[in-house]
Design an enzyme around this catalytic site. Structure first.
Site, PDB file in Angstrom:
ATOM      1  CB  SER A   1       5.644   3.568   0.681  1.00 23.51           C
ATOM      2  OG  SER A   1       5.054   2.928  -0.429  1.00 23.51           O
ATOM      3  NE  ARG A   2      10.456   1.441   5.216  1.00 28.92           N
ATOM      4  CZ  ARG A   2      10.369   0.185   4.772  1.00 28.92           C
ATOM      5  NH1 ARG A   2      10.743  -0.106   3.539  1.00 28.92           N
ATOM      6  NH2 ARG A   2       9.914  -0.773   5.562  1.00 28.92           N
TER       7      ARG A   2
ATOM      8  CG  LEU B   1      -1.017   1.723  -3.815  1.00 35.51           C
ATOM      9  CD1 LEU B   1      -2.216   1.363  -4.693  1.00 35.51           C
ATOM     10  CD2 LEU B   1      -0.011   0.584  -3.800  1.00 35.51           C
TER      11      LEU B   1
ATOM     12  N   GLY C   1       5.490   4.468  -8.797  1.00 32.51           N
ATOM     13  CA  GLY C   1       6.187   3.206  -9.033  1.00 32.51           C
ATOM     14  C   GLY C   1       5.196   2.046  -9.088  1.00 32.51           C
ATOM     15  CG  HIS C   2       3.197   0.845  -5.491  1.00 30.64           C
ATOM     16  ND1 HIS C   2       3.392   1.883  -4.615  1.00 30.64           N
ATOM     17  CD2 HIS C   2       3.758  -0.246  -4.915  1.00 30.64           C
ATOM     18  CE1 HIS C   2       4.041   1.441  -3.549  1.00 30.64           C
ATOM     19  NE2 HIS C   2       4.281   0.149  -3.703  1.00 30.64           N
TER      20      HIS C   2
ATOM     21  CE  LYS D   1      12.298   1.799  -3.528  1.00 31.94           C
ATOM     22  NZ  LYS D   1      12.267   1.345  -2.128  1.00 31.94           N
TER      23      LYS D   1
ATOM     24  N   GLY E   1       0.823  -1.209   0.000  1.00 32.47           N
ATOM     25  CA  GLY E   1       0.000   0.000   0.000  1.00 32.47           C
ATOM     26  C   GLY E   1       0.851   1.250   0.000  1.00 32.47           C
TER      27      GLY E   1
ATOM     28  N   GLY F   1       9.011  -4.051  -8.765  1.00 33.93           N
ATOM     29  CA  GLY F   1       9.880  -2.964  -9.202  1.00 33.93           C
ATOM     30  C   GLY F   1      11.354  -3.305  -8.982  1.00 33.93           C
TER      31      GLY F   1
END
Lengths: 283, 283
Positions: free
Chosen positions: A186-187, A33, A36-37, A149, A31, A147
């Site tokens: 997300s971070r 989001l 990237g997502h 990443k 979540g 991804g």
């Protein structure tokens, strides 16, 4: 788009779709989001009859002192983003639904799970491979999207799917970056404005490493590491967990760039741990 | 009946069957088939459109000093037995096919795998759960059949299938015994005639334990263990690995028979390690 909360319902829906010959694309997420997502969802939308996004902040992949509790959980926003992106099913189970009382089973990819982030986050990848194996069994995807990443995660999941003969194609997708070059995560929302500026310099350090080998023909990993490390050390508030030049497949550190490598870093910016990477030496 | 040697072909066949809505029953074996195995095949034959028997002596479930190399491999005889029993596919992969170079992934059920046989055969159940997870992913069975002779294995596989959300029903089937009471096992063929006579007395010891609690109303595990242990100790050439009264679900040792238990034993008869068990306290 339908939101599904239980394993039983999600698996029932997917088994029926499979028995009718439908292809399923899965985008596993925690979540919060971001673009990237959404790039993964767009990719899944193009190649599958049905797109499932899973949304589950997986406790087994967090260490005891990590950010499990404060990890962002903006469910309604995530739901709207999925709906707009043409997702068919949003699977958002509770922790108890995924790990009921008496749960005992773990999936582990040896060696690869102990390298890089694995050395700093013991048990992390075991949690990842366990929950991803469960999601694959629940959703029965033909294709699953991850991804680059999280490069180590991607390679470990590829290894797991191949080793366990899971009938799914793992699709690795390009890193999506902010304009500054900062890899979307997300971070990133933990970062102050100043930290965000610092964080964007991680990308430029990786680029400098890549250019060293690809444009200046320097193949020594030591020289590349020196360059990347010194540039990151100049970033205010940055603290390195690791900088590594690794074989792009096995993730083992290599002394020189002879085959494709990944330059991978984990860097704390203030109280936020960020990871990023760049492929190099790919002809 | 078709013999299949590669993962790719077996999985391709099964995915096609599933997409056509066919049900698949899997009987995983290490070959050297006996009436125990054949009872599983018969059970599978009744309840599924297609029956697959896998035949694979799995190296990862054998310890370094165990009988991997001398384990019987009568392939042609096994093939004939399967054909006669109405098996549709006999899946008999090579070791390299199941564990190719670079293999790194293991499935582990914690706690339960360390009890009973797990204490004497470290890594054994990790090997079992790993290969069974692989076979489930390759064959995609609706139902999979296991004998209760390997009671701990059955309970661990049930736990794994439930924990990993594998869409398969695990069917536990009754122990098939020789007339003497000796539980049928591929390893029985290691026994001399005299050892076979000794081995049959294991069954009578278990029966005595069961009678103690069910007919004489004695619920103390200690009393039951005393009875079973003393009877086995009287068998010529027998050496006990363990005798245990365990919860029939969790396999944890219990002090008294209040709920269903399993009386489980592992006994060496000469150079052959035999296991057997009996449910007791089931109302």
């Amino acid at each position: 788009m339908k939101v599904i909360r239980t394993v039983k319902e999600m698996q029932g829906v997917c088994l029926k779709l499979k028995a009718r010959g439908k292809s399923i694309g899965l985008v596993p997420t925690m979540g919060a989001l971001h673009e990237g997502h959404l790039s993964l969802v767009a990719r899944a939308r193009k190649a599958n009859d049905i797109v499932v996004v899973s949304l589950f902040v997986n406790p087994t992949q967090f260490g005891p002192n990590e950010d499990y509790l404060r990890y962002p959980r903006p469910f309604n926003k995530d739901k709207e983003l999925c709906k707009k992106a043409g997702v068919n099913y949003l699977f958002a189970p509770s922790v108890n639904e995924m790990y009921p009382e008496g749960y005992l089973t773990y999936v582990q990819v040896e060696k690869m799970s102990a390298l890089l982030c694995g050395a700093f986050r013991p048990g992390h990848f075991r949690g990842v491979t366990t929950v991803v194996a469960k999601l694959f069994n629940i959703v029965q995807p033909d294709n699953a999207y991850f991804g680059r990443k999280d490069y180590q995660q991607l390679k470990i999941i590829e290894r797991m799917a191949s080793d366990l003969n899971l009938p799914v194609t793992i699709v690795g997708c390009p890193i999506v970056r902010e304009e500054s070059g900062l890899a979307r995560s997300s971070r990133n929302q933990y970062l102050s404005e100043q930290e965000r500026e610092s964080a964007s310099r991680i990308y430029r350090s990786l680029q400098a490493g890549k250019e060293l080998t690809e444009k200046k023909n320097i193949h020594s990993s030591r020289r590349i590491l020196q360059k990347v490390t010194s540039m990151i050390n100049e970033i205010p508030g940055a603290k390195i967990d690791y900088v590594c030049v690794c074989d792009a497949d096995t993730l083992e550190p290599v002394p020189a760039v002879k085959h494709p490598v990944v330059i991978a870093v984990a860097v704390w910016v203030g109280k936020t741990r960020l990871i990023d990477n760049m492929l190099a030496g790919v002809k």
